[in-house]
Scaffold this motif. Structure first.
Motif, mmCIF file in Angstrom:
data_model
loop_
_atom_site.group_PDB
_atom_site.id
_atom_site.type_symbol
_atom_site.label_atom_id
_atom_site.label_comp_id
_atom_site.label_asym_id
_atom_site.label_seq_id
_atom_site.Cartn_x
_atom_site.Cartn_y
_atom_site.Cartn_z
ATOM 1 N N LYS A 69 13.882 -2.074 -14.814
ATOM 2 C CA LYS A 69 12.817 -1.780 -13.853
ATOM 3 C C LYS A 69 11.612 -1.143 -14.542
ATOM 4 N N LEU A 70 10.410 -1.637 -14.209
ATOM 5 C CA LEU A 70 9.163 -1.044 -14.668
ATOM 6 C C LEU A 70 8.428 -0.486 -13.457
ATOM 7 N N LYS A 71 8.051 0.778 -13.516
ATOM 8 C CA LYS A 71 7.348 1.394 -12.388
ATOM 9 C C LYS A 71 5.857 1.105 -12.473
ATOM 10 N N LEU A 72 5.519 -0.116 -12.161
ATOM 11 C CA LEU A 72 4.133 -0.566 -12.151
ATOM 12 C C LEU A 72 3.829 -1.158 -10.780
ATOM 13 N N ILE A 73 2.610 -0.960 -10.305
ATOM 14 C CA ILE A 73 2.232 -1.520 -9.016
ATOM 15 C C ILE A 73 2.409 -3.030 -9.018
ATOM 16 N N LEU A 74 2.057 -3.673 -10.124
ATOM 17 C CA LEU A 74 2.139 -5.128 -10.154
ATOM 18 C C LEU A 74 3.584 -5.603 -10.039
ATOM 19 N N CYS A 75 4.544 -4.812 -10.563
ATOM 20 C CA CYS A 75 5.958 -5.172 -10.402
ATOM 21 C C CYS A 75 6.373 -5.005 -8.942
ATOM 22 N N GLY A 76 5.851 -3.969 -8.284
ATOM 23 C CA GLY A 76 6.126 -3.778 -6.868
ATOM 24 C C GLY A 76 5.606 -4.933 -6.037
ATOM 25 N N PHE A 77 4.456 -5.491 -6.420
ATOM 26 C CA PHE A 77 3.916 -6.650 -5.721
ATOM 27 C C PHE A 77 4.901 -7.831 -5.809
ATOM 28 N N ALA A 78 5.431 -8.065 -7.001
ATOM 29 C CA ALA A 78 6.389 -9.161 -7.174
ATOM 30 C C ALA A 78 7.648 -8.918 -6.350
ATOM 31 N N GLU A 79 8.092 -7.658 -6.310
ATOM 32 C CA GLU A 79 9.283 -7.324 -5.524
ATOM 33 C C GLU A 79 9.042 -7.559 -4.031
ATOM 34 N N ALA A 80 7.810 -7.314 -3.577
ATOM 35 C CA ALA A 80 7.473 -7.567 -2.172
ATOM 36 C C ALA A 80 7.645 -9.047 -1.843
ATOM 37 N N ALA A 81 7.226 -9.918 -2.762
ATOM 38 C CA ALA A 81 7.379 -11.355 -2.550
ATOM 39 C C ALA A 81 8.855 -11.748 -2.549
ATOM 40 N N GLN A 82 9.616 -11.190 -3.478
ATOM 41 C CA GLN A 82 11.043 -11.510 -3.551
ATOM 42 C C GLN A 82 11.767 -11.074 -2.281
ATOM 43 N N ILE A 135 8.852 0.674 5.684
ATOM 44 C CA ILE A 135 8.753 2.129 5.584
ATOM 45 C C ILE A 135 7.910 2.455 4.351
ATOM 46 N N GLY A 136 6.688 2.905 4.574
ATOM 47 C CA GLY A 136 5.778 3.203 3.477
ATOM 48 C C GLY A 136 4.565 2.298 3.502
ATOM 49 N N ALA A 137 3.369 2.909 3.588
ATOM 50 C CA ALA A 137 2.124 2.141 3.654
ATOM 51 C C ALA A 137 1.307 2.301 2.378
ATOM 52 N N GLY A 138 2.004 2.455 1.253
ATOM 53 C CA GLY A 138 1.322 2.470 -0.034
ATOM 54 C C GLY A 138 0.944 1.052 -0.437
ATOM 55 N N PRO A 139 0.467 0.870 -1.661
ATOM 56 C CA PRO A 139 0.007 -0.467 -2.065
ATOM 57 C C PRO A 139 1.090 -1.531 -1.978
ATOM 58 N N VAL A 140 2.318 -1.192 -2.347
ATOM 59 C CA VAL A 140 3.396 -2.180 -2.312
ATOM 60 C C VAL A 140 3.794 -2.492 -0.874
ATOM 61 N N GLY A 141 3.831 -1.470 -0.024
ATOM 62 C CA GLY A 141 4.113 -1.711 1.385
ATOM 63 C C GLY A 141 3.061 -2.582 2.039
ATOM 64 N N LEU A 142 1.794 -2.361 1.707
ATOM 65 C CA LEU A 142 0.714 -3.179 2.260
ATOM 66 C C LEU A 142 0.826 -4.634 1.813
ATOM 67 N N PHE A 143 1.176 -4.841 0.549
ATOM 68 C CA PHE A 143 1.301 -6.216 0.070
ATOM 69 C C PHE A 143 2.509 -6.907 0.689
ATOM 70 N N ALA A 144 3.538 -6.120 1.036
ATOM 71 C CA ALA A 144 4.706 -6.696 1.703
ATOM 72 C C ALA A 144 4.323 -7.273 3.065
ATOM 73 N N ILE A 145 3.350 -6.656 3.741
ATOM 74 C CA ILE A 145 2.858 -7.208 5.012
ATOM 75 C C ILE A 145 2.327 -8.620 4.782
ATOM 76 N N PHE A 146 1.520 -8.780 3.738
ATOM 77 C CA PHE A 146 0.940 -10.079 3.423
ATOM 78 C C PHE A 146 2.029 -11.105 3.128
ATOM 79 N N GLU A 147 2.982 -10.727 2.272
ATOM 80 C CA GLU A 147 4.035 -11.672 1.888
ATOM 81 C C GLU A 147 4.892 -12.062 3.084
ATOM 82 N N CYS A 148 5.214 -11.106 3.932
ATOM 83 C CA CYS A 148 5.977 -11.425 5.138
ATOM 84 C C CYS A 148 5.146 -12.283 6.085
ATOM 85 N N GLY A 149 3.873 -11.959 6.215
ATOM 86 C CA GLY A 149 3.001 -12.728 7.090
ATOM 87 C C GLY A 149 2.873 -14.176 6.662
ATOM 88 N N MET A 150 2.820 -14.406 5.375
ATOM 89 C CA MET A 150 2.726 -15.775 4.876
ATOM 90 C C MET A 150 3.968 -16.590 5.232
#
Length: 340
Positions: free
Chosen positions: A298-311, A13-28
């Motif tokens: 929690k830090l509201k940074l895009i790069l932290c959201g990327f890490a959360e997508a992987a987790q 739910i959400g196609a922002g930068p973190v949502g898009l990176f979650a697609i990649f992490e799930c796809g991997m």
């Protein structure tokens, strides 16, 4: 079965930068994704609010415009063939008898998924509008709350109101192309990055920007949706009119979680509380990442959201592939689909 019914591994739910990176992490991890967003385009705030604004804290990119970042993230996700459902909002989230999750959107799309990732940023958002008479008549033609193309303001007299990062950043971006830039703020101190404020002060000293302090917006002048002037006033009643072709009002956004608030998740001040190692919410199989997720430190940074997508992706893997051992591999050795 309805033609709008879809079954997948993960619903995002959400196609922002973190949502898009979650697609990649799930796809991997060999998990298929369907993505829902209320906007009619991917990118979230990066696309809707500041596509031409440079971002400086993305690893490997000393500077990258928000729109370019979204293009790169979408390209990175593309090999995993995500299905996007844009221009629709998830209204219902219900547990099925199989222990999966069923999402129903505002246009009747139904998505059945083993796991759900909420990457909704701040939820639905809209601008905080200044209380000015006749404001609506100028909105979208000469009063704006975001900048989509800075070239639209080339050669114009631009009044910028606000004291945060958006006001300062767009002052820096427009100073070289606008005929004149005025900055209105109720006090000399700005709530923006010190380096950016210092650069703005340098533009003021160079005569490229005029600081209008301490003033507040008091009225608009013009006709047929086109501004000719912006009236400002001090708290003690001193008034003046600034010649203007456009007003950019940056007073922040009003946030609304919308239906998310009714899904029984563990909310904490309009954020979803998660467990840091997995980003799991209080609902089994539902995860939250990015700005909407809350946990200590929690830090509201895009790069932290990327890490959360992987987790979150790694925490979801045993739900989608039960009993299958997950041997962690680096992308440099694993590669991605279609890569040589």
């Amino acid at each position: 079965m309805s033609s709008t019914f879809h079954r997948t591994d993960v619903a995002i739910i959400g196609a922002g930068p973190v949502g898009l990176f979650a697609i990649f992490e799930c796809g991997m991890l060999k998990m298929r994704c369907h993505v829902v967003d209320a906007l009619d385009m991917v990118g979230g705030q990066c696309t809707a609010l500041y596509p031409e604004k440079p971002i400086y804290d993305i690893p490997g990119h000393p500077s990258i415009d928000a729109a370019d970042l979204i293009d790169r993230l979408a390209e990175q996700a593309a090999p995993f063939a995500p299905t996007y459902h844009l221009g629709q909002q998830v209204e219902k989230l219900e547990r099925t008898h199989e222990g999966r999750w069923q999402l129903t959107t505002s246009v009747g799309t139904v998505i059945d998924a083993q796991a759900v990732v909420v990457a909704a940023g701040v939820g639905a958002f809209g601008p905080n509008r200044p209380p000015l008479d006749g404001l609506a008549a100028y909105e979208g033609t000469s009063v704006f709350y975001m900048v989509r193309r800075k070239q639209d303001f080339a050669g114009k007299r631009v009044v910028i109101a606000g004291g945060g990062d958006s006001a300062v950043d767009w002052t820096l971006s427009l100073a070289d192309i606008a005929e004149r830039v005025y900055v209105i703020h109720r006090r000399p101190k700005f709530r923006a990055a010190p380096e950016s404020v210092a650069r703005m002060d340098a533009l003021v000293r160079a005569g490229k920007v005029e600081m209008v302090v301490p003033y507040q917006l008091s009225g608009l002048e013009g006709a047929d949706g086109q501004l000719t002037g912006v009236r400002v006033a001090t708290l003690d009643g001193q008034e003046k009119t600034l010649p203007a072709d456009a007003l950019l009002a940056f007073f922040g956004l009003s946030m609304n979680l919308g239906p998310i608030a009714d899904w029984g998740l563990n909310l904490d001040r309009n954020h979803i509380h998660v467990l840091p190692p997995s980003c799991a919410t209080s609902a089994p199989g539902v995860f939250a990442i990015g700005d909407i997720a809350s946990y200590p430190g929690k830090l509201k940074l895009i790069l932290c959201g990327f890490a959360e997508a992987a987790q979150a992706a790694h925490a979801i893997h045993p739900l989608v592939h039960p009993g299958e051992a997950l041997h962690f591999e680096y992308s440099t050795s694993k590669g991605v689909p279609g890569a040589a």
